[in-house]
Design a protein around this motif. Structure first.
Motif, short mmCIF file in Angstrom:
data_model
loop_
_atom_site.label_atom_id
_atom_site.label_comp_id
_atom_site.label_asym_id
_atom_site.label_seq_id
_atom_site.Cartn_x
_atom_site.Cartn_y
_atom_site.Cartn_z
N THR A 132 0.82 -1.20 0.00
CA THR A 132 0.00 0.00 0.00
C THR A 132 0.86 1.25 0.00
N GLU A 133 0.33 2.25 -0.64
CA GLU A 133 1.02 3.54 -0.72
C GLU A 133 0.90 4.25 0.62
N PRO A 134 1.95 4.92 1.09
CA PRO A 134 1.87 5.64 2.37
C PRO A 134 0.86 6.78 2.29
N LEU A 135 0.27 7.12 3.42
CA LEU A 135 -0.68 8.22 3.48
C LEU A 135 0.02 9.55 3.29
N TYR A 136 -0.66 10.50 2.67
CA TYR A 136 -0.07 11.83 2.48
C TYR A 136 0.20 12.48 3.83
N PHE A 137 -0.79 12.38 4.75
CA PHE A 137 -0.60 12.81 6.13
C PHE A 137 -0.72 11.59 7.03
N GLN A 138 0.16 11.47 7.98
CA GLN A 138 0.10 10.37 8.95
C GLN A 138 -1.20 10.47 9.74
N LYS A 139 -1.55 11.68 10.17
CA LYS A 139 -2.81 11.95 10.87
C LYS A 139 -3.36 13.25 10.34
N HIS A 140 -4.70 13.30 10.23
CA HIS A 140 -5.39 14.48 9.73
C HIS A 140 -6.48 14.81 10.74
N VAL A 141 -6.42 16.01 11.32
CA VAL A 141 -7.31 16.40 12.40
C VAL A 141 -8.26 17.48 11.90
N PHE A 142 -9.56 17.26 12.11
CA PHE A 142 -10.58 18.22 11.72
C PHE A 142 -11.29 18.74 12.96
N PHE A 143 -11.25 20.06 13.15
CA PHE A 143 -11.97 20.73 14.23
C PHE A 143 -13.28 21.26 13.68
N CYS A 144 -14.39 20.92 14.31
CA CYS A 144 -15.68 21.49 13.92
C CYS A 144 -15.66 22.97 14.26
N MET A 145 -15.96 23.79 13.27
CA MET A 145 -15.99 25.25 13.45
C MET A 145 -17.40 25.79 13.21
N ASN A 146 -18.39 24.93 13.38
CA ASN A 146 -19.77 25.32 13.09
C ASN A 146 -20.24 26.46 13.98
N GLN A 147 -20.87 27.43 13.36
CA GLN A 147 -21.47 28.57 14.07
C GLN A 147 -22.97 28.57 13.77
N ARG A 148 -23.78 28.41 14.80
CA ARG A 148 -25.23 28.44 14.64
C ARG A 148 -25.76 29.76 15.16
N ASP A 149 -26.75 30.29 14.48
CA ASP A 149 -27.33 31.57 14.86
C ASP A 149 -28.69 31.41 15.52
N ASP A 150 -29.14 30.17 15.70
CA ASP A 150 -30.49 29.95 16.22
C ASP A 150 -30.53 29.58 17.71
N GLY A 151 -29.41 29.72 18.40
CA GLY A 151 -29.38 29.44 19.83
C GLY A 151 -29.04 28.01 20.21
N ARG A 152 -29.02 27.09 19.22
CA ARG A 152 -28.64 25.71 19.52
C ARG A 152 -27.14 25.65 19.79
N PRO A 153 -26.69 24.64 20.54
CA PRO A 153 -25.25 24.52 20.83
C PRO A 153 -24.44 24.40 19.54
N CYS A 154 -23.26 25.01 19.57
CA CYS A 154 -22.35 24.87 18.43
C CYS A 154 -20.92 24.92 18.93
N CYS A 155 -20.04 24.30 18.19
CA CYS A 155 -18.64 24.20 18.59
C CYS A 155 -17.96 25.56 18.62
N MET A 156 -18.31 26.45 17.71
CA MET A 156 -17.66 27.76 17.65
C MET A 156 -17.90 28.55 18.93
N ASP A 157 -19.07 28.41 19.53
CA ASP A 157 -19.37 29.12 20.78
C ASP A 157 -18.68 28.49 21.98
N ARG A 158 -18.04 27.35 21.80
CA ARG A 158 -17.40 26.63 22.91
C ARG A 158 -15.87 26.58 22.77
#
Length: 108
Positions: free
Chosen positions: A2-28
């Motif tokens: 198998t071919e090696p991965l381009y990145f050994q690890k890839h990390v995604f942070f949720c940056m969602n911003q909601r305007d309707d008062g529901r919980p969102c990661c951006m507000d935290r």
């Protein structure tokens, strides 16, 4: 062979911003956490091809459990509160190859 991965690890942070008062990661604190992780990975010289990539993501659909991030390729989901949590995820998972059980979210 198998071919090696381009990145050994890839990390995604949720940056969602909601305007309707529901919980969102951006507000935290997601943006500050993502910026801290990116800086720390660079300081450790662990960024770039064959190493670790820290990214922003749109909604990852887990804001109720947030803030959240996910590490690929293994698909480990984490929540976090502060920079010390991010440092623990970096040290134990991204660099050490383990799992931070106290911050891990269920996959199902």
């Amino acid at each position: 062979m198998t071919e090696p991965l381009y990145f050994q690890k890839h990390v995604f942070f949720c940056m969602n911003q909601r305007d309707d008062g529901r919980p969102c990661c951006m507000d935290r604190g997601a943006q500050a956490a993502q910026e801290h992780a990116k800086r720390r990975i660079k300081q450790l010289d662990m960024n770039g091809h064959g190493k670790i990539r820290i990214n922003k993501a749109g909604c990852l659909d887990r804001c109720d459990e947030g803030p959240v991030l996910v590490v690929y390729p293994q698909g480990t989901w984490y929540t976090f509160v502060d920079q010390s949590d991010i440092d623990e995820i970096i040290d134990v998972d991204l660099i050490g190859g383990g799992v931070v059980e106290r911050l891990k979210l269920p996959n199902a």
